[in-house]
Design an enzyme around this catalytic site. Sequence first.
Site, mmCIF file in Angstrom:
data_model
loop_
_atom_site.group_PDB
_atom_site.id
_atom_site.type_symbol
_atom_site.label_atom_id
_atom_site.label_comp_id
_atom_site.label_asym_id
_atom_site.label_seq_id
_atom_site.Cartn_x
_atom_site.Cartn_y
_atom_site.Cartn_z
ATOM 1 N N PRO A 1 38.072 12.903 -26.066
ATOM 2 C CA PRO A 1 39.333 12.954 -26.808
ATOM 3 C C PRO A 1 39.035 13.237 -28.274
ATOM 4 O O PRO A 1 38.226 12.541 -28.888
ATOM 5 C CB PRO A 1 39.904 11.548 -26.621
ATOM 6 C CG PRO A 1 38.701 10.674 -26.406
ATOM 7 C CD PRO A 1 37.695 11.529 -25.694
ATOM 8 N N MET A 2 39.669 14.269 -28.842
ATOM 9 C CA MET A 2 39.439 14.620 -30.243
ATOM 10 C C MET A 2 40.757 14.980 -30.896
ATOM 11 O O MET A 2 41.422 15.942 -30.484
ATOM 12 C CB MET A 2 38.451 15.793 -30.340
ATOM 13 C CG MET A 2 37.050 15.474 -29.859
ATOM 14 S SD MET A 2 35.920 16.899 -29.979
ATOM 15 C CE MET A 2 36.475 17.882 -28.551
ATOM 16 N N SER A 3 41.140 14.211 -31.901
ATOM 17 C CA SER A 3 42.401 14.462 -32.593
ATOM 18 C C SER A 3 42.385 15.846 -33.227
ATOM 19 O O SER A 3 41.428 16.236 -33.886
ATOM 20 C CB SER A 3 42.633 13.399 -33.670
ATOM 21 O OG SER A 3 42.894 12.146 -33.093
ATOM 22 N N GLN B 1 44.548 8.743 -23.850
ATOM 23 C CA GLN B 1 43.876 7.731 -24.649
ATOM 24 C C GLN B 1 44.881 7.071 -25.599
ATOM 25 O O GLN B 1 45.544 7.749 -26.387
ATOM 26 C CB GLN B 1 42.737 8.318 -25.476
ATOM 27 C CG GLN B 1 41.954 7.217 -26.192
ATOM 28 C CD GLN B 1 40.892 7.723 -27.131
ATOM 29 O OE1 GLN B 1 41.213 8.263 -28.191
ATOM 30 N NE2 GLN B 1 39.626 7.535 -26.769
ATOM 31 N N CYS C 1 37.204 5.367 -32.732
ATOM 32 C CA CYS C 1 37.531 6.286 -33.822
ATOM 33 C C CYS C 1 37.082 5.706 -35.163
ATOM 34 O O CYS C 1 37.448 4.579 -35.513
ATOM 35 C CB CYS C 1 39.025 6.567 -33.862
ATOM 36 S SG CYS C 1 39.488 7.710 -35.185
ATOM 37 N N LYS D 1 36.594 3.310 -24.633
ATOM 38 C CA LYS D 1 35.640 4.089 -25.420
ATOM 39 C C LYS D 1 35.334 3.342 -26.710
ATOM 40 O O LYS D 1 36.254 2.870 -27.394
ATOM 41 C CB LYS D 1 36.193 5.481 -25.737
ATOM 42 C CG LYS D 1 35.180 6.414 -26.388
ATOM 43 C CD LYS D 1 35.742 7.829 -26.500
ATOM 44 C CE LYS D 1 34.672 8.813 -26.957
ATOM 45 N NZ LYS D 1 34.283 8.610 -28.367
ATOM 46 N N ASN E 1 28.057 9.430 -25.002
ATOM 47 C CA ASN E 1 28.762 10.382 -25.856
ATOM 48 C C ASN E 1 28.006 10.540 -27.177
ATOM 49 O O ASN E 1 27.376 9.609 -27.652
ATOM 50 C CB ASN E 1 30.187 9.879 -26.094
ATOM 51 C CG ASN E 1 30.988 10.732 -27.058
ATOM 52 O OD1 ASN E 1 31.686 10.201 -27.916
ATOM 53 N ND2 ASN E 1 30.917 12.031 -26.938
ATOM 54 N N GLY E 2 28.082 11.739 -27.746
ATOM 55 C CA GLY E 2 27.500 11.989 -29.043
ATOM 56 C C GLY E 2 26.424 13.055 -29.033
ATOM 57 O O GLY E 2 25.358 12.869 -28.452
ATOM 58 N N ARG F 1 32.257 17.583 -29.981
ATOM 59 C CA ARG F 1 32.155 18.721 -30.894
ATOM 60 C C ARG F 1 31.383 19.890 -30.295
ATOM 61 O O ARG F 1 31.567 21.036 -30.713
ATOM 62 C CB ARG F 1 31.511 18.262 -32.204
ATOM 63 C CG ARG F 1 32.403 17.329 -33.030
ATOM 64 C CD ARG F 1 31.671 16.765 -34.226
ATOM 65 N NE ARG F 1 30.561 15.902 -33.819
ATOM 66 C CZ ARG F 1 29.556 15.557 -34.609
ATOM 67 N NH1 ARG F 1 29.494 16.039 -35.846
ATOM 68 N NH2 ARG F 1 28.614 14.752 -34.177
#
Length: 334
Positions: free
Chosen positions: A19-21, A72, A102, A141, A202-203, A227
């Site tokens: 999930p990415m704003s 989310q 976040c 998360k 993640n990452g 990303r």
Amino acid sequence: MKTLTIGRVQLANPAVLAPMSGVTDLPFRRLAARYGAGMVVSEMVASESFVKGDAETQMRAEAQDSGLHVVQLAGREARWMGEAAKVVAGLGADVIDINMGCPAKKVTSGYSGSALMRDLDHALTLVEATVAAVDIPVTLKMRLGWDDKSLNAPELARRAEEAGVKLITVHGRTRCQFYKGNADWRAIAAVKEAISVPLIANGDCKGLDDALRMLALSSADGVMIGRGAYGRPWLPGHVGHFLATGEKLDAPRGAELAELVEEHYEAVLSHYGIRQGVRIARKHLGWYLDEAVTAGNAEIPGPVRKTLMTSNQPSEVIRLASDWLSSSNIRTAA
């Protein structure tokens, strides 16, 4: 790899779009799902605003056409998390994810996101309220902790599992790191030792090699790609396919890539309206161009890039982007 399940929900493969704003909106999720991502997750949805009917917030929770519908939720009050969970479930969500990762100041200053890792007792009230409100699986998360002195992800994960959470995702950085340095995949392994539900790491996953190394160091059951999917909405699906089958898929290139970019651009304009959509689409165009240039060892003329990044005429943007991508001998790598 073994099949990854979230409660009674089974994933097609163990690669998930993060999930990415401002990124994983409906048009982007549709593409990632079509390319085979094991699961795609909505942008972060503020629970209170969602329940109160904020149109922009509600737009973030819309379902894509295919794949699991995962929303989310973020918040700081159990009441709103529970209410939002009920509404989301009623609209057909398959899974609800809780955001405690976040790092953005506008989120943590409101005691949401990763700020919740500073008070696990309070964080658990949000988990308990969300789980109690619905009969669909709830996931969580998080980060490794707030800072290097409070690496409490294992404790939060253990307590969340006891409260009914069915899957944990951990970003291998603390909140205070934001996105600096490298994600510590090895540190995620401590969470795996603390829980029995599936774990997703993640990452900094940018491709197949990263995914394999991330899984080996973290002992996780799956990977989440954030990303690394900028300008590559196919990446989670291709990684997931490889992890599930051992087969490497070719990424879109040439005319196929041009067609994908045109489709994405038009979908953004349709979703947001032309005036707003043209501005929002520019970042995606920029990522597509950057990825194509890097992967294909190509060069885009300055005037072409400038026009693509500034023009308010959709037809001009589509024509220029399609012509350059189609005529260049660009091969984009998975």
